[in-house]
Design a protein around this motif. Structure first.
Motif, short mmCIF file in Angstrom:
data_model
loop_
_atom_site.label_atom_id
_atom_site.label_comp_id
_atom_site.label_asym_id
_atom_site.label_seq_id
_atom_site.Cartn_x
_atom_site.Cartn_y
_atom_site.Cartn_z
N GLU A 133 0.82 -1.20 0.00
CA GLU A 133 0.00 0.00 0.00
C GLU A 133 0.86 1.26 0.00
OE1 GLU A 133 -3.64 1.19 2.71
OE2 GLU A 133 -2.73 -0.71 3.33
N TYR A 134 1.93 1.23 0.78
CA TYR A 134 2.76 2.41 1.01
C TYR A 134 3.98 2.35 0.10
CZ TYR A 134 0.04 3.35 5.27
OH TYR A 134 -0.96 3.64 6.17
N ASP A 135 3.75 2.67 -1.14
CA ASP A 135 4.80 2.39 -2.11
C ASP A 135 5.34 3.62 -2.83
OD1 ASP A 135 2.45 2.92 -3.34
OD2 ASP A 135 2.54 1.27 -4.76
N ASN A 136 4.88 4.80 -2.41
CA ASN A 136 5.43 6.01 -3.04
C ASN A 136 5.29 7.19 -2.09
OD1 ASN A 136 2.82 7.00 -3.20
ND2 ASN A 136 2.56 6.41 -5.33
N GLU A 137 5.60 8.38 -2.61
CA GLU A 137 5.70 9.55 -1.74
C GLU A 137 4.34 10.08 -1.27
OE1 GLU A 137 6.64 9.37 -4.88
OE2 GLU A 137 6.15 11.17 -6.02
N HIS A 138 3.26 9.46 -1.68
CA HIS A 138 1.96 9.86 -1.16
C HIS A 138 1.66 9.18 0.18
CE1 HIS A 138 0.78 12.16 -4.71
NE2 HIS A 138 1.57 11.32 -5.33
N HIS A 139 2.56 8.33 0.58
CA HIS A 139 2.43 7.62 1.86
C HIS A 139 3.71 7.79 2.64
CE1 HIS A 139 -0.85 5.66 -0.32
NE2 HIS A 139 0.02 5.55 -1.30
N VAL A 140 3.64 7.57 3.93
CA VAL A 140 4.86 7.59 4.73
C VAL A 140 5.81 6.49 4.25
CG1 VAL A 140 3.85 8.56 6.82
CG2 VAL A 140 3.70 6.09 6.40
N ARG A 141 7.09 6.70 4.51
CA ARG A 141 8.05 5.65 4.22
C ARG A 141 8.22 4.80 5.48
NH1 ARG A 141 11.55 3.94 0.81
NH2 ARG A 141 11.83 5.72 -0.59
N LEU A 142 8.03 3.51 5.34
CA LEU A 142 8.22 2.60 6.47
C LEU A 142 9.71 2.45 6.71
CD1 LEU A 142 5.67 -0.15 5.39
CD2 LEU A 142 5.25 1.89 6.78
N LYS A 143 10.15 2.71 7.93
CA LYS A 143 11.60 2.69 8.18
C LYS A 143 11.98 1.98 9.47
CE LYS A 143 15.79 3.65 7.13
NZ LYS A 143 16.41 2.95 6.00
N ALA A 144 11.03 1.80 10.37
CA ALA A 144 11.35 1.11 11.62
C ALA A 144 10.20 0.19 11.98
CB ALA A 144 11.59 2.12 12.75
N VAL A 145 10.54 -0.86 12.70
CA VAL A 145 9.55 -1.82 13.16
C VAL A 145 9.66 -1.91 14.68
CG1 VAL A 145 8.92 -4.27 13.19
CG2 VAL A 145 9.50 -3.14 11.03
N TYR A 146 8.51 -1.80 15.32
CA TYR A 146 8.45 -1.85 16.79
C TYR A 146 7.80 -3.16 17.22
CZ TYR A 146 6.25 -0.74 21.36
OH TYR A 146 5.80 -0.74 22.66
N VAL A 147 8.52 -3.91 18.04
CA VAL A 147 7.93 -5.11 18.64
C VAL A 147 8.10 -5.02 20.16
CG1 VAL A 147 8.32 -6.61 16.65
CG2 VAL A 147 10.10 -6.39 18.40
#
Lengths: 345, 345, 345, 345
Positions: C128-142
């Motif tokens: 879903e988040y594949d371009n600049e219209h969405h946030v860039r996923l950069k960290a994962v929280y567990v």
């Protein structure tokens, strides 16, 4: 707008240059959204060509206004704890309603007389801001031309640029009035010389012929990644960015942009020469399209009845006022202003 | 833009309606900066007149884009710890690169089928978010029309509005496509009925005839104070705001804005009727200028060779695609699309 | 606190373990401020030693609480337009009053059943988040252990870690209950195995013997620079950080920290076994110091009269409640609870 | 910490007063989380009682550090576009790594000689910041005592308070060293007189006997709503807030807090008198527990070999250094310092 003879208060009082309006009217058909259209592409190519080497590899982006350009560039460059250095007259420090702070970053201001920063002023900040109890200085903001209408000379900018490189500081130039600066005799070199000395800058359209639009030019590769994400996040990625491409294409074909700046500068020089010929001093030297003559307060009042302009600050017994010319300033109005001033003097 | 027959991917592929361009070309002379000009004043008056009572006392502001309008309104309304509720399809939740979060506020999303929110969904959130370990829900964001092209009916919006008032929630409507919504048979009432039910909304210019510009309308007195500060802080107070005044004046004189929306809706209805006549289903009912027909995947591919449009999501064996019409969509292109589709079907 | 028999609602109801209090009482004389003291140094060495290779080169920092640790780590890691992925039960998503969003970053939540994330869920977000219209996923929280008391197994965590490395995502583990997790039979390996799989994590003191204090451990060199600036900026660089050094020194000498976690886990296991022996189901398997048994609603009410604990959600005809044990839970209280429950059942 | 005779560099070099440590050791059993325990309640009652009328109706909250208190109070008070005024020496302006800016707000600094603000300085800012192109001034930050160890007298504070009320500015006092200020002969009145003049302030525990903890006191009703949400959002709502309640209860029972401040002040006065008797000047008058004597640079070096303290800035041929005493400063060390200084002089 009112019944005064002319408005010298700024350089954004006229809608757009006729060639810009014609280009907009001529752009029919459908185009891609968000700046991925042929007009933006053509405009970017023209801008990179104008900037020459090494800026031909720059990334160019269009946004609608200067405060927006400033806040997007700065927030994109900095990590949370990093700050930007500005003069105490810097537009980002005084005139943007805390726009930079609203993105989480402190603007560290240093005092200025001529509107300019130099290395020694930043050094003094570093003396104070030397550990984690203070922000980390990471970017430097200068305006070319400055808020006082002055211009960093090639030597001044080269010295500042070398200092920044040495200190690991990004150098960002606000070019709301870049045309006036680079076409000033105080600069005397070309766009390429300028672009080579800064990491990122913008070329102001709004104040030099466009209806709206500023072209952000990123020459430092480190600052290029994901810039469009930052534009979008700040609400500046317009669906019809093509309209800005069309305008900048019109401005950078045949160097219309430079011609307009030259006109604005010439009108200001004429105004300046006429004013000083009448015996008035300037608060700051005339180098671009903005001067700050010092008039007696009664002259200020009388001229306000005839013309629109901003007051700046008291100087001695008088008052420094701000007069701004633009690509659209008619020479007749400059003559008229000088004539009226002579009569009152 | 390419050699396809037509672009149905959005409603911002054409520059601006000719009357808008003519109005811009006709605006000569000097004007005041930052929206304090005669054009903006005239446009605001026309908009308030169109909105009728009680919105005639509203505050109207112009900004250049929708994401900007959303982030300025929401960050202006909320205190630090407060959040806004949206559907999981809300533009602010999915398509604005975290613009709202970048102003410090959480967007609390609730699932939706038809693109709409209702009180029960917000109630469920309140059950969870009931103390200081969670954000305080304080504003509700809806899109009229929605991201699925649907329209809140007068009853639906009245119920939501009453709920919000009761719960102390501000109701904010994203009107990027407000023209299509209020001119839809699914709304059936006037602007005044709409404006009376929300606290603040915006009227989208970009997607309905303007080159750029959205008009934010604040009807709730509590939300009016210092709004211009917020516009400026987010980089959206353009020096030449007059250009937006000129455009909105052109759009709201003689109800051009409504005529354009009616055309877009009519083209979409024709497209929808043609598609369903061929036996295809719609993912979401046609109410405005956007539909989501479900085609077999091979048809999708073949139509992509001829037309530009976005894919949405798999539905059963097929795929829902998004088709958008605009004020500029030629009826011939709708006919052509249907003809091509019939041939492939 | 009241006249109930015992409080099973959380693991921070007792002030601090006696050895921790003694260590504080024994620390006389003067020490350096802001964590640059001998106690902090000794505690950091013990923690790095406990974490083993390759974490022996980690940077360790002490802050006073878990939400603080989360917001400092995440805002330090991310650029403006970047976002963090969490489960929909993640503490940062639901229980921190928008603390992450207040630093400008979106938390992208994915649904979970067992409190855990896996690669497929993140992949779906990337679709879903594949371009600049969405946030860039950069960290994962567990969270290790999770908000449901479950533990990522070595295989699960290794798979997630490999995925994150591959996708350029930083993996951050909230270790508010890390002691319980790493001393759980579901983990079965040592600290070193855990530390090798994440980029940054914290070891929770507050919930396992300390009065306050969490130890942030940064193993990825990329994330180390200027971290103290970020601690200071968020108000978490305490003048008397030494007090946290003293506490962690007491906890990590002779592995007191692990012994306390083992006690908490053992008490929870006993509670769990007793409850299931009475025929009740658990909403989530017992692996650490927190269980969610499902009781009939009348039993829930009756047990509430005797004990403090939180309700979670309806399950079938009954209700899942949360029971938490700690380093301080007396075995007599576990026996008493089970006896009372048996009597009511 | 090292082999020097004593550390005069700050007032947070010793862990906590013995009565505070004993109170912590004595607090057994279970308690409620997040400040809803009996200790916090008792401490709040004691603080309100100490503050007298009208502050008896104040809201009191505990957070772990001063920067945290500052950023929570200020971000809770202000809307996006609003700013806080401080002196250029204000802790929030220079020493908090941009903590306030990180919450989105500009700190507007005005120059100071004695560490204090007055109405005329704020008036000068208002002259400049008079419309939406600038931040709106909405709060004023003062430190009592100031960063130069000086104290606002009752008259000075009353004048500033009246000015703020008149201008619609909230007055916030940083009381990291409030004990030293209110027990200074320069104040000469009681807590009630102070509390009546400000809208919100905090009572610093860390620098006057506590291990950690600052008590925020909100006297203006307008600022009370939802304050706990803001504490939580900034990561400052500690699970074991009870520990701060225990400490403040110990400090405010029998006015231990005042006795400790009086000791610190007395030690500083003795130090000051001895230093001036040797012929040295003070950069700033001794009023609390912090002085800035000016020594020749060789004396500074020689004393640094024997004692820890901070250098401040060159004054004439010499250098102003900062000497801080605390509740724990032994009179013998003051005598020793003076003896060593006399010998070198």
């Amino acid at each position: 707008m009112n019944d005064k003879k002319h408005n010298f208060s700024n350089d954004y009082s006229e809608l757009a240059h006729p060639q810009v309006l014609q280009a907009l009217a001529a752009a029919t058909g459908q185009f891609s959204g968000y700046g991925e259209d042929v007009y933006c592409q053509a405009a970017k190519d023209l801008i990179k060509q104008r900037c020459g080497e090494p800026a031909s590899q720059a990334d160019v982006h269009f946004v609608s206004g200067g405060t927006q350009a400033n806040l997007i560039v700065i927030s994109s460059i900095l990590r949370s704890h990093e700050a930007v250095v500005s003069t105490s007259l810097g537009h980002i420090y005084t005139n943007e309603t805390g726009a930079i702070e609203a993105t989480g970053h402190k603007v560290c201001a240093v005092p200025t007389v001529d509107g300019k920063l130099d290395a020694s002023k930043i050094d003094a900040l570093f003396d104070e801001y030397d550990n984690e109890h203070h922000v980390r200085l990471k970017a430097v903001y200068v305006s070319q031309s400055t808020e006082l209408g002055t211009v960093y000379t090639p030597d001044e900018l080269a010295a500042l640029s070398a200092y920044c490189k040495n200190q690991g500081l990004y150098l960002f130039a606000d070019g709301a009035r870049l045309g006036s600066a680079l076409n000033s005799r105080a600069w005397g070199l070309d766009y390429a010389d300028f672009a080579a000395l800064v990491d990122v800058f913008y070329i102001g359209g709004t104040k030099n012929g466009a209806m709206y639009g500023e072209a952000i030019v990123i020459t430092n590769d480190e600052l290029k990644a994901d810039f469009r994400y930052n534009i979008k996040q700040r609400g500046a990625l317009l669906g019809k960015s093509a309209a800005m491409g069309i305008q900048f294409q019109a401005l950078f074909e045949d160097r219309l942009y430079d011609q307009l700046a030259q006109h604005a500068n010439a009108m200001c020089q004429k105004l300046s020469e006429g004013i000083t010929a009448l015996g008035y001093k300037l608060f700051s030297p005339q180098q671009t399209n903005m001067i700050f003559p010092v008039f007696p307060t009664d002259i200020v009042s009388q001229m306000h009845a005839l013309y629109d302009f901003y007051d700046r600050e008291p100087v001695g017994d008088g008052f420094a006022v701000r007069l701004v010319t633009s690509w659209a300033t008619p020479v007749e109005m400059v003559d008229q202003f000088l004539e009226d001033l002579a009569e009152l003097s």
